[in-house]
Design an enzyme around this catalytic site. Structure first.
Site, PDB file in Angstrom:
ATOM      1  N   SER A  52      47.665  61.996  23.343  1.00 20.83           N
ATOM      2  CA  SER A  52      49.033  62.392  23.691  1.00 20.83           C
ATOM      3  C   SER A  52      49.838  63.089  22.593  1.00 20.83           C
ATOM      4  CB  SER A  52      49.824  61.176  24.173  1.00 20.83           C
ATOM      5  OG  SER A  52      49.455  60.833  25.472  1.00 20.83           O
ATOM      6  N   SER A  55      50.899  63.096  26.687  1.00 17.34           N
ATOM      7  CA  SER A  55      52.190  62.729  27.200  1.00 17.34           C
ATOM      8  C   SER A  55      53.370  63.206  26.356  1.00 17.34           C
ATOM      9  CB  SER A  55      52.267  61.211  27.338  1.00 17.34           C
ATOM     10  OG  SER A  55      52.285  60.605  26.060  1.00 17.34           O
ATOM     11  N   LYS A  68      60.564  61.234  20.510  1.00 15.95           N
ATOM     12  CA  LYS A  68      59.977  61.027  21.833  1.00 15.95           C
ATOM     13  C   LYS A  68      60.705  59.843  22.472  1.00 15.95           C
ATOM     14  CE  LYS A  68      55.517  60.226  24.137  1.00 15.95           C
ATOM     15  NZ  LYS A  68      54.061  60.042  23.980  1.00 15.95           N
TER      16      LYS A  68
END
Lengths: 483, 95
Positions: free
Chosen positions: A174, A150, A75
Site C-alpha cells: 500500500s 491503499s 494518510k
C-alpha cells in the site's frame, strides 16, 4: 516553491527566501485549485496556518529542525487529536481522534506543518483507492486511471505537488504500489521499525507505516523522524536508528543485485520488463553486479496473504461495534441488531468481504487447514528471502505487473485485483524493507522499480535509491497541469 | 463453488456483520474464488514447519505492572454514540 525538495525548502526557510506561512499558504492554495484529484478527505487550513506561524517563530529563534515549517499530509489512517480520522470509512466518518498517532506526534514535534488528511482505500483494504467511502482518487498522470492503493491519496498528492511529502502505510504493497503508479518514491520499512501506535490496525503482523516523497533524500529525512523504538507499540523493535541522510552518498560499486526469475515470468507486461531491465542496467553502470536468483515459494504469497491478512482484519475490526465510537445504526432493537446493523451499514463491500473471509478461516474446523497452513507457508516465503539476501545485497524487480489501470476496470473482480499485488505482498509476509522508485514511463504513465533489502537495511535501500536518482531524472517529472 | 449462500449467512452471523440478501450470492462467489486460490497452498509440503506469526519471531515484551495511563473517560466518552452517567448505553440486554 512547490517543486523544491525538503532540503531545498529548509534552506529557503533559513535564508528568508520565504516563510513557512507563505509556503503553507501556497500549498493550501494548490489544494484548493485541484479538488478534482480528491486526494484530501480533510484539509486542516486553520491549524496549518497556526503551525506555520509557530514554525516561523522557531526558525527565528534558531532552534528549528530540518522538517520545521515543511508542509506534510497524513494518510487518514493515522489518528490526529481533534481532527477527523476516517480511515476512508463511513464507520469512522464522525470519529474525532482523542489522541495523536506516534508518527503524527513525531512530525508535530519536529515542527512539520500538517496540511490535512489524505484519502485512502477503506481501512487500507484495496489496491486502487476505489473502496474509499469518500470516492476514488484520480491519478494525476491520467485522470481516468487509479492512483493505486491503499495510500492512493498520499501518492497522488505528492505526485501533483499538493503536499511536499506524505505518510503512508503498507500491509501488502500500500505504499509501494501507489508510489509506483504515481511516479514517486515510497519506502516500506522493516516490520517494527516505525511505531504502529495510533495507526488504525488492518493486519497487525504486516502493517507498517513509511514515507512517501519526491526523492530518496526526502524519504530519508522523513524516516529519520518516523523510525525508532516506541514502548506503546508491543511489536516495535528496540534497535538504534542510523543517520539515513549521511549514508545516501556512499558509493555502490560491487553491490550485488539479485533478480528473482519468478519476478520476470509471463505475468509481467513487456514494456514494464524492458523499463526494469534498463534501470538494472543503470545500476550495472554504477558498478553493481547482477545475479539471477530463484525464490520458489513466492507464488504462494497471494494465497497465504489472503488468509493471514483477512484473519487479522476480522479480529482487529471487531472493535467497530457501534458502542464506544464510530457509526451506530438508528433504533437498534437489541444488542445483536446494534452490532450487526452498525457493522453492516458502516463497512463497505471490500471490508465486509475480508471480514467474512477472515472469520471463515479462523472458524472451528478450518483454522488448521487455512490459518496455520498459511503461517507455515509464510515461514517458507520468509526463508526464501533470508536465503536470497545471504547471497545478494538487495533484490530488484517490478512493483506492479502493469501501469495504472482504469478507474472501474477491476473493482468488480476482486480476485483479479488481488493478483495484481504479486510483486509486493511477499515482502510484508517476510517483514523485510522495500522501496519503489520512479524508473521510467510506459505510454506516459509512471513505472516503479522495487528494491528489497535485508531486515533494518533501510539506510542501504535509501543509499541505493539515491545513487540512481543522481544519474536519472524520472523522479523529477511532474504531471501535466500540476507544474 | 466452495461456499453456499447459507454458509455465507452463517459466517456473517459469526462476524455480527449485516449483509444484504441481494449481496449474499456475490459474496459466496467471491469467497469461493479466494478459497480456490488458497488450494494452491496444499501443493506445498509444510510438514514440520513452524508457523510464523511475527516477522521478527519476537516474544511479547513485558513491562512493569504499574499504572501508566491517566483517566481519559470524559475524553473518550465525548465521541461515543450514547453515554449516560459515565456509562456506555446499549439496548437492554437483561429483561
Amino acid at each position: 516553491m512547490h517543486t523544491k525538495t525538503i532540503a531545498e525548502l529548509a534552506k529557503g526557510l533559513r535564508s528568508g527566501e520565504f516563510s513557512s506561512l507563505e509556503l503553507t499558504q501556497s500549498f493550501l492554495n494548490r489544494i484548493k485549485q485541484h479538488p478534482q484529484l480528491n486526494c484530501y478527505i480533510t484539509v486542516t487550513e486553520e491549524p496549518a496556518l497556526q503551525a506555520a506561524k509557530a514554525a516561523d517563530a522557531r526558525l527565528a529563534q534558531g532552534n528549528a529542525e530540518l522538517l520545521t515549517g515543511i508542509p506534510i499530509a497524513q494518510k487518514d489512517i493515522f489518528c490526529t487529536e481533534g481532527v477527523k480520522t476516517t480511515c476512508g470509512s463511513k464507520m469512522l466518518d464522525n470519529f474525532i481522534a482523542p489522541y495523536n498517532a506516534a508518527t503524527v506526534e513525531k512530525f508535530n514535534k519536529a515542527g512539520a506543518v500538517m496540511l490535512g488528511k489524505l484519502n485512502m482505500d477503506e481501512f487500507a483494504m484495496g489496491s486502487s483507492n476505489e473502496t474509499s467511502y469518500y470516492g476514488a482518487v484520480k491519478n494525476p498522470w491520467d485522470m481516468t486511471k487509479v492512483p493505486g492503493g491503499s495510500s492512493g491519496g498520499s501518492a497522488a498528492a505528492v505526485a501533483a505537488r499538493l503536499t511536499v511529502c506524505a505518510t503512508g502505510t503498507d500491509t501488502g504493497g500500500s505504499i509501494r504500489q501507489p508510489a509506483a503508479l504515481c511516479g514517486i518514491t515510497g519506502l516500506k520499512p522493516t516490520y517494527g521499525r516505525v511505531s504502529r501506535y495510533g495507526m488504525i490496525a488492518y493486519a497487525s503482523s504486516l502493517d507498517q507505516g513509511g514515507p512517501m516523497a519526491r526523492s530518496a533524500e526526502d524519504a530519508a529525512i522523513m524516516l529519520q523522524t518516523m523510525a525508532g523504538f516506541d514502548e506503546k507499540d508491543s511489536t516495535s523493535v528496540d534497535l538504534p536508528v542510523p543517520d539515513y541522510r549521511q549514508e545516501l552518498n556512499n558509493r555502490i560499486e560491487g553491490l550485488k543485485i539479485g533478480l528473482p526469475k519468478e519476478f520476470f515470468s509471463e505475468g509481467l507486461n513487456s514494456d514494464m520488463a524492458s523499463i526494469i531491465e534498463t534501470a538494472v542496467d543503470e545500476y550495472r553502470k554504477l558498478g553493481a553486479q547482477i545475479i539471477e536468483i530463484s525464490m520458489p515459494n513466492l507464488k504462494l504469497a497471494i494465497p497465504a496473504y489472503y488468509v493471514i491478512a483477512p484473519a487479522e482484519c476480522s479480529a482487529n475490526l471487531s472493535r467497530f461495534d457501534g458502542v464506544r465510537f464510530g457509526y451506530r445504526c438508528e433504533n437498534p432493537v437489541d444488542l445483536t441488531d446494534l452490532y450487526t446493523r452498525s457493522r453492516g451499514e458502516g463497512f463497505g463491500k471490500e471490508v465486509k468481504r475480508r471480514i467474512l473471509m477472515g472469520t471463515y478461516a479462523l472458524s472451528a474446523g478450518y483454522y488448521d487447514a487455512y490459518y496455520i497452513k498459511a503461517q507455515k507457508v509464510r515461514r517458507l516465503i520468509s526463508e526464501d528471502f533470508k536465503n536470497a539476501l545471504s547471497r545478494v545485497d538487495v533484490i530488484m524487480g517490478p512493483v506492479t505487473p502493469t501501469t495504472a489501470f482504469g478507474i472501474g476496470e477491476k473493482i468488480d473482480n476482486p480476485i483479479e485485483m488481488y493478483l495484481s499485488d504479486f510483486y509486493t505482498i511477499a515482502i510484508n509476509l517476510a517483514g523485510v524493507p522495500a522501496m519503489s522508485i520512479p524508473a521510467g514511463f510506459a505510454q506516459g504513465k509512471p513505472v516503479g522499480l522495487q528494491i528489497i533489502g535485508n531486515y533494518f537495511a533501510e539506510d542501504r535501500l535509501l543509499n541505493i535509491a539515491h545513487q540512481y536518482q543522481q544519474v536519472t531524472d524520472w523522479h523529477l517529472q511532474i504531471p501535466k497541469g500540476f507544474e | 463453488m466452495f461456499l453456499t449462500a447459507d454458509e455465507v449467512k452463517k459466517i456473517a452471523h459469526l462476524a455480527r456483520l449485516g449483509v444484504n440478501d441481494q449481496d449474499i450470492d456475490g459474496y459466496a462467489k467471491d469467497l469461493s474464488g479466494m478459497l480456490n486460490l488458497m488450494t494452491q497452498m496444499g501443493d506445498l509440503n509444510t510438514d514440520g514447519i513452524n508457523p510464523m506469526a511475527h516477522p521478527m519471531d519476537q516474544a511479547q515484551r513485558l513491562r512493569a505492572d504499574v499504572v501508566t495511563e491517566c483517566d481519559n473517560r470524559e475524553k473518550f466518552q465525548a465521541i461515543a454514540p450514547q453515554v449516560e452517567a459515565g456509562l456506555y448505553l446499549v439496548p437492554k440486554v437483561i429483561e
